[in-house]
Design a protein around this motif. Sequence first.
Motif, short mmCIF file in Angstrom:
data_model
loop_
_atom_site.label_atom_id
_atom_site.label_comp_id
_atom_site.label_asym_id
_atom_site.label_seq_id
_atom_site.Cartn_x
_atom_site.Cartn_y
_atom_site.Cartn_z
N SER A 87 0.84 -1.21 0.00
CA SER A 87 0.00 0.00 0.00
C SER A 87 0.87 1.25 0.00
CB SER A 87 -0.93 0.01 1.22
OG SER A 87 -1.88 -1.03 1.14
N ARG A 88 1.94 1.23 0.78
CA ARG A 88 2.88 2.36 0.78
C ARG A 88 3.52 2.52 -0.60
NH1 ARG A 88 7.01 1.60 5.59
NH2 ARG A 88 7.85 3.54 4.69
N ALA A 89 3.92 1.41 -1.20
CA ALA A 89 4.51 1.47 -2.54
C ALA A 89 3.48 1.96 -3.55
CB ALA A 89 5.03 0.09 -2.94
N ALA A 90 2.24 1.47 -3.44
CA ALA A 90 1.18 1.90 -4.36
C ALA A 90 0.96 3.40 -4.28
CB ALA A 90 -0.12 1.15 -4.05
N ASP A 91 1.05 3.96 -3.08
CA ASP A 91 0.89 5.41 -2.92
C ASP A 91 2.03 6.17 -3.62
OD1 ASP A 91 -1.43 5.07 -1.51
OD2 ASP A 91 -0.50 5.30 0.47
N LEU A 92 3.26 5.62 -3.54
CA LEU A 92 4.38 6.26 -4.23
C LEU A 92 4.18 6.25 -5.75
CD1 LEU A 92 7.48 4.86 -2.28
CD2 LEU A 92 6.64 7.21 -2.27
N PHE A 93 3.56 5.17 -6.25
CA PHE A 93 3.36 5.05 -7.70
C PHE A 93 2.05 5.68 -8.18
CE2 PHE A 93 6.29 1.33 -7.09
CZ PHE A 93 7.29 1.78 -7.93
#
Length: 360
Positions: A87-93
């Motif tokens: 989820s944290r990575a998805a927010d970055l992308f």
Amino acid sequence: MASTAPKELNELGQSLWLDNITRDLLDSGTLKSYIETKSVTGLTSNPTIFDNAISKSSWYDAEIHKQLDAGHKGEDLFFNMAIQDLSRAADLFLPIYERTGTVDGFVSLEVSPLFAYDTAATVKQAQALHAQANKPNLFIKIPGTPEGLPAIEDAIYAGVPINVTLLFSADHYLACAEAYLRGLERRVAEGKSPDVRSVASLFISRWDGAVGDKVPAEIKNTLGLAVGQQTYKAYRDLLASDRWQRLENLGAHPQRLLFASTGTKDKNASDTLYISGLAAPNTVNTMPEGTLLAFADHGKLAGALTADGGNFAEVLKAHLDAGVDLTALSEELQAAGAKGFVKSWHELMAAIDEKSKVLS
């Protein structure tokens, strides 16, 4: 001086994704840096990556402790932690996802491989994980094995974005594309939107690893690229078909071909072999961190693949002439890959169990 190849690859139309996820990658700002400086526009994960991160570091100890205190354990505990990271990575992308009209900027999470022979359980878990994460740019990974194909169709029909994994040949790709098309066509028949995203992940390097000691020196490390090129032609042919054009006219987007397992196994071969050789528009290349860094340091592009895939036919023939049964080998590689996923899953659960005992 760093190479401009990652930026060139992106401009050519291929998405460059990282095949790695760890809490340290997020906490240290490294992933954010890769997005900003190395043209990384997405990310994939698998049980082996999480197993290594959990068992060989203390990055997850505090979170495991919290999960245990909350009454979670085993698979449930793992998915809670994995979804936190992804989820944290998805927010970055997410800015990339929005900027590209929701085509790029995805992350991927795998379903339990223990459900491989249970279509209903796989689809139920895929829906539950996607809902739990509540991120539009999260793919759920389902193996493209014969047993996985019905689950892929049903998950697409249910509106879950799917990363089809463990494909090893053009035939495997076409079988998974068929499942994708059927899922979309079922949606259209019921008046639902066919805009459900997917990628089809073709594994490359394992081909050359399997035949390295069985073929003449002059054709070593050429089979993986040839299979990738052959599959790219099948992909382009499908996108030119009347069947696909009808779905696209109704709002569907292509199930993008993704080149996976692109880290070079042979130390005598170029460490960017499967990046430079598979530069193709409207595709994805997901690469291990070491390969990404090598490509960003000294990678070079020799131009884009043409729609006909190039000279793969003569390379495949040379391997047939050397006694390689390509069809049989593709099935062996897929079966071994599926067994490997189950093994990695058991090892991941064992690592979580071991850490849970220590931390509880």
